[in-house]
Motif scaffolding. Structure first.
Motif, PDB file in Angstrom:
ATOM      1  N   ASP A 532       0.855  -1.187   0.000  1.00 38.74           N
ATOM      2  CA  ASP A 532       0.000   0.000   0.000  1.00 38.74           C
ATOM      3  C   ASP A 532       0.894   1.241   0.000  1.00 38.74           C
ATOM      4  OD1 ASP A 532      -1.743   2.186   1.634  1.00 38.74           O
ATOM      5  OD2 ASP A 532      -3.023   0.817   0.549  1.00 38.74           O
ATOM      6  N   LEU A 533       0.551   2.221  -0.829  1.00 37.51           N
ATOM      7  CA  LEU A 533       1.361   3.434  -0.938  1.00 37.51           C
ATOM      8  C   LEU A 533       1.045   4.388   0.206  1.00 37.51           C
ATOM      9  CD1 LEU A 533       1.197   4.168  -4.774  1.00 37.51           C
ATOM     10  CD2 LEU A 533       2.692   2.611  -3.517  1.00 37.51           C
ATOM     11  N   ASP A 534       2.071   4.994   0.764  1.00 39.07           N
ATOM     12  CA  ASP A 534       1.918   6.006   1.808  1.00 39.07           C
ATOM     13  C   ASP A 534       1.959   7.389   1.168  1.00 39.07           C
ATOM     14  OD1 ASP A 534       4.237   3.993   3.603  1.00 39.07           O
ATOM     15  OD2 ASP A 534       2.045   3.925   3.737  1.00 39.07           O
ATOM     16  N   ASN A 535       1.068   8.281   1.591  1.00 38.92           N
ATOM     17  CA  ASN A 535       1.023   9.681   1.151  1.00 38.92           C
ATOM     18  C   ASN A 535       0.507   9.836  -0.276  1.00 38.92           C
ATOM     19  OD1 ASN A 535       1.465  12.407   1.987  1.00 38.92           O
ATOM     20  ND2 ASN A 535       3.185  12.531   0.582  1.00 38.92           N
ATOM     21  N   PHE A 536      -0.051   8.761  -0.876  1.00 42.96           N
ATOM     22  CA  PHE A 536      -0.519   8.865  -2.259  1.00 42.96           C
ATOM     23  C   PHE A 536      -1.702   9.808  -2.378  1.00 42.96           C
ATOM     24  CE2 PHE A 536      -1.340   7.789  -6.532  1.00 42.96           C
ATOM     25  CZ  PHE A 536      -2.712   7.665  -6.653  1.00 42.96           C
ATOM     26  N   LYS A 537      -2.691   9.690  -1.499  1.00 41.32           N
ATOM     27  CA  LYS A 537      -3.889  10.530  -1.587  1.00 41.32           C
ATOM     28  C   LYS A 537      -3.525  12.005  -1.455  1.00 41.32           C
ATOM     29  CE  LYS A 537      -8.591  10.888   0.288  1.00 41.32           C
ATOM     30  NZ  LYS A 537      -8.574  12.327   0.511  1.00 41.32           N
ATOM     31  N   ASN A 538      -2.595  12.311  -0.559  1.00 41.15           N
ATOM     32  CA  ASN A 538      -2.160  13.695  -0.377  1.00 41.15           C
ATOM     33  C   ASN A 538      -1.498  14.222  -1.646  1.00 41.15           C
ATOM     34  OD1 ASN A 538      -1.450  16.156   0.832  1.00 41.15           O
ATOM     35  ND2 ASN A 538       0.491  15.346   1.524  1.00 41.15           N
ATOM     36  N   ALA A 539      -0.595  13.414  -2.244  1.00 45.13           N
ATOM     37  CA  ALA A 539       0.083  13.824  -3.483  1.00 45.13           C
ATOM     38  C   ALA A 539      -0.925  14.007  -4.604  1.00 45.13           C
ATOM     39  CB  ALA A 539       1.141  12.788  -3.866  1.00 45.13           C
TER      40      ALA A 539
END
Length: 648
Positions: A532-539
């Motif tokens: 799972d990617l971390d900080n993807f939604k923010n980016a």
């Protein structure tokens, strides 16, 4: 002799009392911590948890600043809520993670839409929250120069620009999300090594879920209270007499669409109405029939039978209706053949008097715009090549598989009301501000759009099946004549199959492909991996969907290169499933770690991975294996970015 005995007894009991001194716990008496839901506040739950773990304690209550000061001076031993970066340079012991909140930039008067708009501004944050360095880094990363001021009470600065969690910023007029706040934890500065073990045990046993559920209910309760407080006397009276309303939805758009399987509507608009109706105890009557036709729905709306419609606000409509504040943005897509090359004489097709008709006038000469009465005529014109391309809000129109689509224009969607419904329109605007969780709405609308897209792919597969049967019947009589035609249809079928089995963006197998592969994996031993990617939604929210697409492509490529194309699947937005043999797994894992450190794109947008994995034996089912790997992924996410966790 008696004196010595008395002194000994006094010293003994003094030492026992010192060892057994009650814990001094600080309870913050702000609105969030004291608000009671089901007769319990956050502070009540904290005391209940400690009592269940047989912890003796003294309670000290006060404001956040008072409690923080007493904690730093040692007058208080246990404090909640704090974050691990709230007190840099001070030795504090922390519990396991409890919950996280969304961080927003917000204001009542400053209409800030993105990070660049903060240049030269002053931003206010709450004292002792530990987010100042994070905010300053965020500003540097975006090349924004702004002043960050620490204050004791953010409410005094709500007309300025503040940065805080969603529980406070939710009801401000202008907000945009910049990321999640680090996890909230218990802080302890005492000497009892068993206390945090007891707290962590209680969290794992049941209180992690209790605290998170309570947080959501408190935020919802505060939003409802602020909503009703914001209503005028006339609006309250109107709402008291309002028990049910009639509404209608479009049946084939990304804003709202009919789902035959469940006989319900999906999309942003139904999500908004359902959330508001639930909080206001309103009954929603969806009175339009699927495939009724938009013209009939508009006519019923103008006659007062329908309360509101979700439409774009453009010239012509503003004279007829009144509009709510913006709900969301939707896209208009340009649809064309892959070999289509436009020139100055190229024609583009639109449906007359549609939003696409209005938009096309801004970009094309009027002699190049061909208008059609309905969707069927529009698609037929594209197939006949009367026009080189068409504009439409739905990129998955039936019957045009094999055509390319790209975003042409984005525009806001509002709710339209009849002019005599000004009071209800004002109530809706306030309900949207206070009652609708915008972050949750965005996540749900993305999932709804995915289901809508999957529905259209399924529809295309059904049409493909009908087409096959027709072609085969035709081949019985005209094998030679239709030979070339059959080859072309086979090519289109492969394109549809690629859409159905593979994720177009990452080129990896999709969830449908994964489900089929599980039959093969079921009887094998190997390693189940969940990424799972971390900080993807923010980016994605900060830099736009094009950057989000670039990140998904990069992650898909590096995972495919390491673990193999047949073993790697993109399951949802930023989640990947992988199943590989355990023979070379250690080297593959090391290669992944090295690749993450070298990836320019991931480092540029502060993207990391949380990886959970589980060694599956022959006896373990494949779904059980991935369930354990998923648990490992969530444990990895609690550690830090680019963390790996082996679930036992």
């Amino acid at each position: 002799m008696y004196k010595l005995a008395a002194i000994f007894i006094f010293l003994f009991f003094t030492s026992v009392t010192a060892l057994g001194d009650n814990l001094n716990i600080g309870l913050i008496t702000d609105e969030f911590m004291e608000k009671k839901v089901n007769k319990k506040s956050f502070n009540d739950l904290i005391l209940e948890m400690l009592a269940e773990e047989s912890v003796e304690f003294n309670v000290v209550k006060g404001s956040r600043n008072d409690i923080t000061k007493k904690f730093l001076t040692g007058d208080i031993n246990l404090i909640f809520p704090i974050r691990k970066n709230d007190f840099p340079g001070i030795k504090i012991n922390y519990s396991d993670n409890v919950y996280s909140q969304i961080l927003h930039i917000a204001s009542n008067k400053e209409n800030i839409r993105n990070m660049e708009a903060l240049s030269g501004k002053t931003l206010y944050i709450l004292r002792n929250t530990g987010i100042k360095k994070s905010i300053q880094k965020k500003l540097r990363d975006n090349n924004v120069i702004a002043n960050v001021e620490v204050v004791d009470d953010l409410k005094k600065y709500s007309n300025q620009i503040i940065i805080d969690s969603s529980s406070f910023t939710h009801d401000l007029n202008y907000t945009f999300m910049i990321g999640k706040v680090p996890f909230t934890v218990f802080g302890y500065n005492g000497e009892n090594p068993d206390l945090l073990n007891k707290i962590n045990k209680a969290l794992e046993k049941k209180y992690f879920c209790i605290f998170n559920n309570h947080k959501e209910k408190v935020e919802q309760t505060l939003r409802k209270e602020k909503f009703f407080y914001s209503l005028t006397t006339a609006e309250k009276k109107y709402l008291e007499n309002l028990k049910e309303i009639n509404i209608a939805y479009e049946e084939n758009s990304t804003v709202s669409h009919y789902i035959p399987e469940s006989k319900s509507y999906g999309g942003v608009l139904p999500l908004v109405w359902n959330e508001i109706a639930k909080d206001l105890d309103l009954k929603l009557n969806i009175i339009n029939e699927p495939y009724e036709g938009w013209d009939k729905i508009v006519s019923r709306f103008e006659n007062g039978e329908i309360k509101s419609l979700g439409v774009a606000k453009f010239p012509g409509r503003e004279n007829k209706y009144i509009f709510s504040n913006k709900l969301t943005d939707i896209h208009t897509y340009k649809i064309y053949k892959s070999d289509c090359k436009e020139n100055v004489d190229s024609k583009i097709g639109v449906i007359e008097e549609s939003i696409e008709d209005y938009i096309s006038k801004e970009y094309y000469p009027k002699e190049n715009i061909i208008r059609y009465k309905n969707k069927v005529e529009l698609i037929d014109a594209l197939k006949r090549e009367d026009v080189k391309s068409i504009l439409h809000v739905n990129p998955y129109l039936s019957g045009i598989s094999g055509y390319n689509s790209e975003i042409f224009y984005s525009f806001p969607i509002n709710l339209a009301f009849n002019k005599e419904d000004i009071i209800f329109k004002n109530i809706f605007d306030k309900a949207y501000i206070y009652l609708v969780d915008k972050d949750l709405l965005k996540e749900k609308s993305i999932e709804s759009d995915k289901r809508f897209s999957a529905l259209k792919v399924k529809e295309a597969e059904y049409l493909r099946g009908l087409l096959y049967r027709g072609v085969l019947l035709f081949l019985i009589f005209l094998v030679f004549v239709l030979g070339v035609f059959f080859v072309e249809k086979r090519k289109k079928a492969k394109d549809l199959e690629k859409i159905a089995f593979f994720d177009i963006l990452s080129t990896l197998g999709n969830r449908y492909n994964f489900n089929n592969a599980c039959e093969e994996f079921e009887s094998k031993s190997g390693v189940c991996i969940v990424v799972d990617l971390d900080n993807f939604k923010n980016a994605n929210d900060t830099f736009g969907h094009s950057v989000g697409d670039e990140i998904i492509k990069e992650c898909g490529l590096l995972l495919k290169n390491i673990f193999g194309e047949k073993n790697t699947f993109r399951i949802s937005g930023d989640e990947y499933y992988i199943f590989v043999s355990s023979e070379n797994f250690d080297s593959q894992l090391n290669e992944l770690k090295d690749t993450l450190e070298r990836s320019y794109i991931l480092k540029k947008y502060s993207i990391s991975m949380s990886v959970g994995y589980f060694f599956k034996t022959f006896e373990t089912g494949i779904l059980e294996g991935f369930k354990k790997a998923d648990t490992g992924m969530y444990r990895a996410k609690k550690i830090s970015g680019n963390s790996f966790y082996c679930e036992k």
